[in-house]
Design a protein around this motif. Structure first.
Motif, short mmCIF file in Angstrom:
data_model
loop_
_atom_site.label_atom_id
_atom_site.label_comp_id
_atom_site.label_asym_id
_atom_site.label_seq_id
_atom_site.Cartn_x
_atom_site.Cartn_y
_atom_site.Cartn_z
N GLY A 160 1.00 -10.87 9.60
CA GLY A 160 2.21 -10.13 9.28
C GLY A 160 2.33 -9.87 7.79
O GLY A 160 1.62 -10.47 6.97
N PRO A 161 3.23 -8.96 7.39
CA PRO A 161 3.40 -8.65 5.98
C PRO A 161 4.06 -9.81 5.24
O PRO A 161 4.86 -10.56 5.80
CB PRO A 161 4.31 -7.42 5.99
N ALA A 162 3.72 -9.95 3.96
CA ALA A 162 4.23 -11.05 3.15
C ALA A 162 5.51 -10.65 2.43
O ALA A 162 5.61 -9.55 1.87
CB ALA A 162 3.18 -11.49 2.13
N ASP A 163 6.48 -11.55 2.45
CA ASP A 163 7.70 -11.34 1.67
C ASP A 163 7.42 -11.49 0.18
O ASP A 163 8.06 -10.85 -0.65
CB ASP A 163 8.77 -12.34 2.11
N LEU A 184 -3.32 -5.91 -2.83
CA LEU A 184 -1.98 -6.50 -2.95
C LEU A 184 -0.96 -5.69 -2.17
O LEU A 184 -0.10 -6.26 -1.47
CB LEU A 184 -1.57 -6.56 -4.42
N ARG A 185 -1.06 -4.37 -2.30
CA ARG A 185 -0.10 -3.51 -1.57
C ARG A 185 -0.28 -3.66 -0.06
O ARG A 185 0.72 -3.63 0.69
CB ARG A 185 -0.30 -2.04 -1.99
N ALA A 186 -1.51 -3.85 0.40
CA ALA A 186 -1.73 -4.03 1.83
C ALA A 186 -1.11 -5.32 2.34
O ALA A 186 -0.66 -5.40 3.48
CB ALA A 186 -3.23 -4.02 2.13
N LEU A 187 -1.06 -6.35 1.50
CA LEU A 187 -0.52 -7.64 1.91
C LEU A 187 1.00 -7.65 1.97
O LEU A 187 1.60 -8.30 2.84
CB LEU A 187 -0.97 -8.74 0.93
N ASP A 190 6.93 -3.80 3.02
CA ASP A 190 7.44 -2.61 2.35
C ASP A 190 8.65 -2.92 1.48
O ASP A 190 8.91 -2.20 0.51
CB ASP A 190 7.79 -1.54 3.38
N ASP A 191 9.39 -3.97 1.82
CA ASP A 191 10.53 -4.38 1.01
C ASP A 191 10.26 -5.72 0.31
O ASP A 191 11.19 -6.41 -0.10
CB ASP A 191 11.80 -4.48 1.86
N GLY A 192 8.98 -6.08 0.18
CA GLY A 192 8.61 -7.37 -0.40
C GLY A 192 8.37 -7.30 -1.89
O GLY A 192 8.63 -6.28 -2.55
N TRP A 193 7.87 -8.41 -2.41
CA TRP A 193 7.67 -8.58 -3.85
C TRP A 193 6.26 -9.07 -4.14
O TRP A 193 5.68 -9.82 -3.36
CB TRP A 193 8.66 -9.60 -4.40
N PRO A 256 6.58 -2.30 -3.81
CA PRO A 256 6.05 -1.00 -3.38
C PRO A 256 6.85 0.14 -4.01
O PRO A 256 8.08 0.06 -4.15
CB PRO A 256 6.21 -1.04 -1.86
N GLU A 257 6.15 1.18 -4.41
CA GLU A 257 6.77 2.27 -5.15
C GLU A 257 7.99 2.84 -4.46
O GLU A 257 9.00 3.16 -5.10
CB GLU A 257 5.75 3.40 -5.38
N GLU A 258 7.94 2.91 -3.14
CA GLU A 258 9.02 3.58 -2.42
C GLU A 258 10.32 2.77 -2.39
O GLU A 258 11.39 3.32 -2.08
CB GLU A 258 8.57 3.92 -0.99
N THR A 259 10.26 1.47 -2.70
CA THR A 259 11.47 0.65 -2.67
C THR A 259 11.75 -0.02 -4.01
O THR A 259 12.67 -0.85 -4.10
CB THR A 259 11.35 -0.44 -1.59
N ALA A 260 11.02 0.33 -5.05
CA ALA A 260 11.08 -0.43 -6.30
C ALA A 260 12.39 -0.27 -7.06
O ALA A 260 12.95 -1.23 -7.58
CB ALA A 260 9.91 -0.05 -7.20
N GLY A 261 12.89 0.94 -7.17
CA GLY A 261 14.07 1.16 -7.99
C GLY A 261 13.72 1.18 -9.47
O GLY A 261 12.55 1.17 -9.86
#
Length: 411
Positions: A160-163, A184-187, A190-193, A256-261
């Motif tokens: 699963g994706p990592a928080d 890193l992005r694959a791990l 989408d809303d993780g750090w 991730p770029e799409e949620t970074a702010g």
């Protein structure tokens, strides 16, 4: 022709040329002393287009990290640093029993053991077979692999994706910075750090920390160049912390770029410091080579004078950075009789290139030398306390970086 590994430019300018040395972690067994050693140029350059400082990728990570001599747990201050990070990250990100943490280059589990203790699901991704085995023995789940986009996707599919993805002291160690960043992005969710710790080029330059330039460090980051590197894999920098570790490090917080702010004010503040130091131009690099040469001259002058006076000098520590210093200065056993290290893996071996014996730490108390040259100078506070006993016979500590410092210690 040498090209920048981040942007592909050929506009690379010399920062400092340290000659040719063996890989810094290739410690020699006694039976290897009569065999030849392979050396590689150690020449730091900076890309005038993207500002990434780098050395040529003359050795592969597989040559260095498949069997590795460095075990993080032998530094008590580093284990404590990891514990505090886990505590703070758990509070900052709200990590709990339902969370998942991945550490890349997890070594012997020095950090993830604290995640395990909190009951948080975790996984280490560690390429070195020997240190990964040590982590599993300590109860830290560990997958043996180098991180790539494919490895990241495989781990994500299985676990699963990592928080939170942690990458401490590894972002400089990979020549394929773009592929690693995509891993890193694959791990990460989408809303993780993603949290990365890496030495700061600003302090490396300002504090003459040239011994941290060695073949397993392929690149050296400012915040400005880190932003470009992270973007190459779809990550955006949102915050930065300045840390004292390794003489001065960055902790980069990315998403991730799409949620970074928008990035924090601290990002702008550090970028301004780097610009003021001339690191976004070439002016900040021009005097570094001359200051490196002075470090060499001062240390050699001290060692030669001590030898002529009949004083004994031994080393403390056998870190990778120490081997850059020893080789660049041309220090041999006639000037440094031996060094000691807490890691038993290194006992009975010899430093690469300079062939200095590595012994257990107890040897210092037995021999009572006049001076102890501290090679891991970045642990100055910790080691000054550990070595306070040299005061019993009037011994003194010597720190070579950022400038030669001879210290009297007391209990």
């Amino acid at each position: 022709m040498t090209r920048c590994r981040l942007c592909g430019s050929t506009a690379l300018e010399s920062v400092v040329d340290l000659g040719a040395t063996p890989p810094c972690e290739s410690f020699l067994a006694a039976e290897q002393l009569d065999a030849p050693e392979q050396t590689y140029p150690l020449h730091l350059r900076v890309c005038t287009d993207c500002r990434l400082a780098q050395i040529p990728p003359l050795i592969t990570p597989e040559e260095t990290f498949s069997e590795y001599a460095y075990f993080s747990s032998y530094s008590s201050s580093w284990v404590e640093h990891a514990r505090v990070f886990v505590e703070d990250a758990a509070a900052r990100l709200g990590l709990g029993e339902d969370s998942f943490v991945v550490e890349v280059a997890s070594n012997d589990g020095y950090l993830l053991r604290h995640v395990v203790d909190r009951g948080i699901r975790c996984l280490g991704v560690e390429p070195s077979v020997n240190v990964g085995a040590a982590a599993r023995e300590a109860g830290v789940p560990t997958h043996t692999a180098f991180l790539s986009p494919e490895t990241g996707a495989e781990v994500r599919a299985e676990h699963g994706p990592a928080d939170l993805v942690v990458a401490n002291n590894v972002y400089a160690h990979i020549p394929d910075v773009i592929g690693f960043t995509k891993g890193l992005r694959a791990l990460v969710a989408d809303d993780g750090w993603v949290s990365i710790e890496v030495q700061h080029l600003l302090t490396l330059i300002e504090e003459n920390q040239y011994d941290t330039i060695y073949h397993e460090h392929f690149q050296y980051y400012t915040v400005a160049s880190a932003i470009r590197a992270l973007a190459s894999g779809g990550l955006a920098l949102v915050d930065v912390e300045l840390l004292p570790t390794h003489g001065g490090s960055l902790r980069l917080w990315a998403r991730p770029e799409e949620t970074a702010g928008e990035p924090s004010r601290r990002v702008a503040d550090v970028l301004a410091r780097e610009k003021a130091a001339g690191l976004q131009e070439l002016s900040g690099y021009t005097e570094f080579s001359a200051r490196v040469a002075k470090v060499r001259r001062d240390l050699l002058r001290f060692l030669v004078e001590a030898a002529e006076e009949g004083k004994t000098v031994v080393g403390y520590g056998a870190p990778g950075k120490g081997n850059t210093l020893l080789n660049h200065c041309g220090i041999r056993p006639d000037l440094l009789a031996y060094t000691v290290d807490r890691n038993p893996y290194k006992h009975g071996r010899y430093t690469p290139g300079t062939r200095i014996p590595i012994l257990p730490p107890e040897r210092i108390a037995a021999d009572r030398p006049d001076y102890v040259l501290v090679l891991p100078w970045n642990l100055r506070a910790e080691l000054t306390e550990q070595l306070a006993y040299v005061h019993e016979w009037g011994g003194r500590l010597v720190f070579p970086i950022p400038e030669l410092s001879i210290v009297e210690v007391s209990r």
